[in-house]
Design a protein around this motif. Structure first.
Motif, PDB file in Angstrom:
ATOM      1  N   MET A 160      26.855  53.756  37.674  1.00 40.63           N
ATOM      2  CA  MET A 160      26.710  53.683  39.149  1.00 40.63           C
ATOM      3  C   MET A 160      27.331  52.985  39.816  1.00 40.63           C
ATOM      4  SD  MET A 160      22.879  51.837  40.919  1.00 40.63           S
ATOM      5  CE  MET A 160      22.012  52.403  39.528  1.00 40.63           C
ATOM      6  N   SER A 161      27.956  53.740  41.073  1.00 42.70           N
ATOM      7  CA  SER A 161      28.917  53.255  42.039  1.00 42.70           C
ATOM      8  C   SER A 161      28.547  52.190  42.729  1.00 42.70           C
ATOM      9  CB  SER A 161      29.391  54.393  42.885  1.00 42.70           C
ATOM     10  OG  SER A 161      28.338  54.644  43.946  1.00 42.70           O
ATOM     11  N   LEU A 162      29.579  51.331  43.256  1.00 41.56           N
ATOM     12  CA  LEU A 162      29.185  50.337  43.953  1.00 41.56           C
ATOM     13  C   LEU A 162      28.168  50.700  45.199  1.00 41.56           C
ATOM     14  CD1 LEU A 162      32.494  48.196  44.216  1.00 41.56           C
ATOM     15  CD2 LEU A 162      30.446  47.520  43.020  1.00 41.56           C
ATOM     16  N   LEU A 163      28.237  51.563  45.922  1.00 39.90           N
ATOM     17  CA  LEU A 163      27.796  52.034  47.273  1.00 39.90           C
ATOM     18  C   LEU A 163      26.412  52.325  46.633  1.00 39.90           C
ATOM     19  CD1 LEU A 163      28.031  52.659  50.181  1.00 39.90           C
ATOM     20  CD2 LEU A 163      28.076  54.895  49.594  1.00 39.90           C
ATOM     21  N   GLU A 164      26.183  52.916  45.644  1.00 40.73           N
ATOM     22  CA  GLU A 164      24.520  53.216  45.111  1.00 40.73           C
ATOM     23  C   GLU A 164      24.132  51.812  44.733  1.00 40.73           C
ATOM     24  OE1 GLU A 164      25.278  57.764  42.945  1.00 40.73           O
ATOM     25  OE2 GLU A 164      25.692  55.822  41.780  1.00 40.73           O
ATOM     26  N   GLU A 216      46.137  44.769  61.082  1.00 41.11           N
ATOM     27  CA  GLU A 216      45.370  45.724  59.839  1.00 41.11           C
ATOM     28  C   GLU A 216      45.077  44.858  58.690  1.00 41.11           C
ATOM     29  OE1 GLU A 216      46.020  49.805  57.090  1.00 41.11           O
ATOM     30  OE2 GLU A 216      47.543  49.287  58.244  1.00 41.11           O
ATOM     31  N   VAL A 217      43.792  44.765  58.445  1.00 41.16           N
ATOM     32  CA  VAL A 217      43.509  43.811  57.267  1.00 41.16           C
ATOM     33  C   VAL A 217      43.184  45.021  55.878  1.00 41.16           C
ATOM     34  CG1 VAL A 217      41.444  42.528  56.122  1.00 41.16           C
ATOM     35  CG2 VAL A 217      42.118  42.243  58.559  1.00 41.16           C
ATOM     36  N   LYS A 218      43.980  44.717  54.911  1.00 39.55           N
ATOM     37  CA  LYS A 218      43.935  45.612  53.716  1.00 39.55           C
ATOM     38  C   LYS A 218      43.936  44.770  52.506  1.00 39.55           C
ATOM     39  CE  LYS A 218      46.502  50.001  52.848  1.00 39.55           C
ATOM     40  NZ  LYS A 218      47.354  50.958  53.399  1.00 39.55           N
ATOM     41  N   GLY A 219      43.201  45.398  51.647  1.00 40.79           N
ATOM     42  CA  GLY A 219      43.155  44.682  50.033  1.00 40.79           C
ATOM     43  C   GLY A 219      42.173  45.572  49.184  1.00 40.79           C
ATOM     44  N   THR A 220      42.039  45.031  48.091  1.00 45.35           N
ATOM     45  CA  THR A 220      41.059  45.616  47.241  1.00 45.35           C
ATOM     46  C   THR A 220      39.660  45.234  48.058  1.00 45.35           C
ATOM     47  OG1 THR A 220      40.950  43.862  45.643  1.00 45.35           O
ATOM     48  CG2 THR A 220      42.528  45.676  45.344  1.00 45.35           C
ATOM     49  N   MET A 255      34.509  54.132  45.425  1.00 47.17           N
ATOM     50  CA  MET A 255      35.174  52.955  45.330  1.00 47.17           C
ATOM     51  C   MET A 255      34.617  52.115  44.313  1.00 47.17           C
ATOM     52  SD  MET A 255      34.843  50.706  48.747  1.00 47.17           S
ATOM     53  CE  MET A 255      33.036  50.542  49.275  1.00 47.17           C
ATOM     54  N   ASP A 256      35.454  51.299  43.537  1.00 44.00           N
ATOM     55  CA  ASP A 256      35.103  50.287  42.847  1.00 44.00           C
ATOM     56  C   ASP A 256      35.845  48.978  43.376  1.00 44.00           C
ATOM     57  OD1 ASP A 256      37.759  50.024  41.645  1.00 44.00           O
ATOM     58  OD2 ASP A 256      37.376  51.444  40.227  1.00 44.00           O
ATOM     59  N   GLU A 257      35.539  47.776  42.495  1.00 40.17           N
ATOM     60  CA  GLU A 257      36.141  46.526  42.888  1.00 40.17           C
ATOM     61  C   GLU A 257      37.687  46.431  43.267  1.00 40.17           C
ATOM     62  OE1 GLU A 257      34.945  43.418  40.275  1.00 40.17           O
ATOM     63  OE2 GLU A 257      32.887  43.471  40.852  1.00 40.17           O
ATOM     64  N   ASP A 258      38.333  47.367  42.420  1.00 43.12           N
ATOM     65  CA  ASP A 258      39.787  47.228  42.587  1.00 43.12           C
ATOM     66  C   ASP A 258      40.510  48.445  43.409  1.00 43.12           C
ATOM     67  OD1 ASP A 258      40.203  45.244  40.879  1.00 43.12           O
ATOM     68  OD2 ASP A 258      39.800  46.312  39.123  1.00 43.12           O
TER      69      ASP A 258
END
Length: 166
Positions: free
Chosen positions: A1-5, A46-50, A85-88
């Motif tokens: 199951m994805s993070l969004l789900e 611009e805020v960027k990261g995992t 997407m996942d945590e990384d």
């Protein structure tokens, strides 16, 4: 199951009673407000990261960050792949200021579009203009009905009932 789900399963839970769901959303909105206060205090950065790094940066759980990303996604300059997407996954929070403000108005989120940080970004006139544009975008306007004795809109000069109204 994805993070969004996973986020959707918690946020729109059928098992939670109304009071628990209300408590969940109140806590989330408070967290969301805090993140927006930080983002809007430096809107051109611009805020960027995992996903995991951003959750740590803002002091929230990963699934809460996923909910935030779900909410802001349509206001970003480039949308993130939130469905997969996942945590990384590396995501960006570079947002379009006008789009974000109008989406907050559309969501009826006064606690967000009335944040004092907006005063540093837009003039009161600009905020009023954006508010009005957003509110009018959802208004359905019916064209004026043509009466049978009105001149025909085709330009023939005849009454509507004797021309196109037949």
């Amino acid at each position: 199951m994805s993070l969004l789900e996973q986020w959707h399963e918690i946020a729109y839970s059928k098992e939670m009673d109304r009071a628990a769901l209300q408590k969940f959303w109140n806590a989330y909105f408070l967290t969301e407000k805090g993140i927006y206060e930080q983002l809007l205090s430096n809107p051109d950065e611009e805020v960027k990261g995992t996903v995991k790094e951003l959750a740590a940066k803002y002091g929230v759980e990963v699934l809460t960050m996923v909910g935030f990303l779900d909410g802001i996604n349509e206001s970003l300059k480039t949308e993130n792949p939130i469905e997969t997407m996942d945590e990384d996954t590396v995501v960006s929070l570079a947002f379009d200021k006008e789009k974000l403000y109008m989406n907050m108005v559309d969501a009826k989120a006064e606690w967000l579009y009335e944040l004092p940080q907006w005063d540093e970004i837009f003039t009161p006139e600009k905020k009023r203009e954006l508010y009005k544009i957003q509110k009018n975008s959802g208004t359905i306007r019916k064209p004026k009905k043509i009466g049978r004795n009105d001149p025909c809109p085709c330009g023939s000069g005849k009454k509507y009932k004797h021309c196109c109204g037949r």
